[in-house]
Design a protein around this motif. Structure first.
Motif, short mmCIF file in Angstrom:
data_model
loop_
_atom_site.label_atom_id
_atom_site.label_comp_id
_atom_site.label_asym_id
_atom_site.label_seq_id
_atom_site.Cartn_x
_atom_site.Cartn_y
_atom_site.Cartn_z
N GLY A 3 0.85 -1.13 0.19
CA GLY A 3 -0.08 -0.05 -0.05
C GLY A 3 0.92 1.36 -0.05
O GLY A 3 2.04 1.34 0.35
N SER A 4 0.23 2.33 -0.47
CA SER A 4 0.87 3.72 -0.39
C SER A 4 0.89 4.11 0.90
O SER A 4 0.32 4.14 2.00
N ALA A 5 1.92 5.24 1.17
CA ALA A 5 2.06 5.85 2.24
C ALA A 5 1.00 6.63 2.54
O ALA A 5 0.44 7.22 1.53
N ASN A 6 0.61 6.97 3.88
CA ASN A 6 -0.57 7.81 4.13
C ASN A 6 -0.49 9.01 3.52
O ASN A 6 -1.55 9.82 3.18
N LYS A 7 0.65 9.65 3.51
CA LYS A 7 1.07 11.07 3.13
C LYS A 7 0.61 11.20 1.66
O LYS A 7 0.25 12.39 1.11
N THR A 8 1.00 10.29 0.79
CA THR A 8 0.91 10.07 -0.70
C THR A 8 -0.50 9.52 -1.20
O THR A 8 -0.38 9.42 -2.28
N LYS A 9 -1.04 8.85 -0.39
CA LYS A 9 -2.20 7.89 -0.74
C LYS A 9 -3.32 9.07 -1.53
O LYS A 9 -3.64 10.05 -1.09
N HIS A 10 -3.72 8.48 -2.59
CA HIS A 10 -4.66 9.09 -3.49
C HIS A 10 -4.03 10.50 -4.13
O HIS A 10 -4.79 11.59 -4.63
N MET A 11 -2.94 10.62 -4.10
CA MET A 11 -2.13 12.00 -4.57
C MET A 11 -2.03 11.92 -5.89
O MET A 11 -1.41 10.81 -6.51
N ALA A 12 -2.39 12.64 -6.96
CA ALA A 12 -1.96 12.74 -8.22
C ALA A 12 -0.41 13.14 -8.44
O ALA A 12 0.18 13.67 -7.48
N PRO A 13 0.30 13.06 -9.57
CA PRO A 13 1.78 13.57 -9.55
C PRO A 13 1.76 14.86 -9.57
O PRO A 13 2.99 15.48 -9.17
N ARG A 25 -5.35 24.40 -1.69
CA ARG A 25 -3.79 23.80 -1.89
C ARG A 25 -3.76 22.32 -1.49
O ARG A 25 -2.69 21.81 -1.86
N THR A 26 -4.65 21.72 -1.26
CA THR A 26 -4.69 20.29 -1.01
C THR A 26 -5.50 19.44 -1.97
O THR A 26 -4.72 18.49 -2.62
N PHE A 27 -6.59 19.93 -2.46
CA PHE A 27 -7.59 19.26 -3.54
C PHE A 27 -7.42 20.03 -4.67
O PHE A 27 -7.57 21.22 -4.73
N SER A 28 -7.76 19.27 -5.85
CA SER A 28 -8.06 20.15 -7.42
C SER A 28 -9.26 19.22 -7.60
O SER A 28 -9.70 18.11 -7.40
N ALA A 29 -10.09 20.23 -8.33
CA ALA A 29 -11.41 19.79 -8.86
C ALA A 29 -11.30 19.20 -10.09
O ALA A 29 -10.46 19.57 -11.03
N VAL A 30 -12.35 18.09 -10.30
CA VAL A 30 -12.46 17.49 -11.54
C VAL A 30 -13.98 17.43 -11.97
O VAL A 30 -14.66 17.18 -11.21
N ILE A 31 -14.17 18.25 -13.08
CA ILE A 31 -15.70 18.34 -13.54
C ILE A 31 -16.04 16.88 -13.93
O ILE A 31 -15.41 16.42 -14.85
N ALA A 32 -17.12 16.32 -13.49
CA ALA A 32 -17.74 15.15 -13.82
C ALA A 32 -17.97 15.11 -15.39
O ALA A 32 -18.28 16.25 -16.05
N HIS A 33 -17.81 14.15 -16.17
CA HIS A 33 -18.11 14.03 -17.72
C HIS A 33 -19.50 14.25 -18.14
O HIS A 33 -19.90 14.49 -19.16
N THR A 34 -20.54 14.11 -17.05
CA THR A 34 -21.78 14.14 -17.26
C THR A 34 -22.49 15.61 -17.25
O THR A 34 -23.44 16.02 -17.80
#
Length: 151
Positions: free
Chosen positions: A61-71, A109-118
């Motif tokens: 598993g990934s480290a908790n600090k970098t889990k779910h993090m994009a490049p 500064r932590t999350f970025s938005a992704v607009i859903a395809h719908t």
């Protein structure tokens, strides 16, 4: 406005980048490569003999600090609309908000938005404009937008 940078950008370390492949999927075409846990009583992979395929385990598993993090250093948050709906960030921060885009106001500064395809192109424009006002990074801001020349 300058490009928004993440608050923390630790180096993302992947413990394994190769896929785990299914036992004997290289031997028979009818057996797909997607992972299935071997359950046989004499199975070499299940018994972890030397030289056999590796089995996935919690240690990969990934480290908790970098889990779910994009490049780019941000975590992604899916946006469906601006006004109605309930967005739940309880997975990360144990809070519940309405208004999906406004949730990211303090977390820009932590999350970025992704607009859903719908989401339609008309609503996308308003979401992208509101995101610029709130200084929120939108990953797919240019999707479904036509240039003025084509119209």
């Amino acid at each position: 406005m300058a490009a928004l940078r993440p608050l923390h950008k630790p180096k993302i370390v992947k413990k394994r980048t190769k896929k785990f492949i299914r036992h004997q999927s290289d031997r028979y075409n009818k057996i797909g490569a997607s992972w299935r846990k071997p359950k046989g009583i004499d199975n070499r992979v299940r018994r972890k003999f030397k030289g056999q395929f590796l089995m996935p385990s919690i240690g990969y598993g990934s480290a908790n600090k970098t889990k779910h993090m994009a490049p780019d250093g941000f975590k992604r948050f899916l946006i469906h609309n601006m006004q109605v709906g309930v967005a739940i960030l309880s997975f990360f921060y144990r809070v519940v908000y309405s208004k999906e885009l406004e949730v990211l106001m303090m977390q820009n500064r932590t999350f970025s938005a992704v607009i859903a395809h719908t989401v339609s192109s008309k609503k996308r424009k308003t979401i992208v404009e509101r995101a610029q006002q709130l200084a929120i990074k939108v990953v797919n801001a240019n999707a479904k937008l036509r240039s003025e020349e084509n119209e």
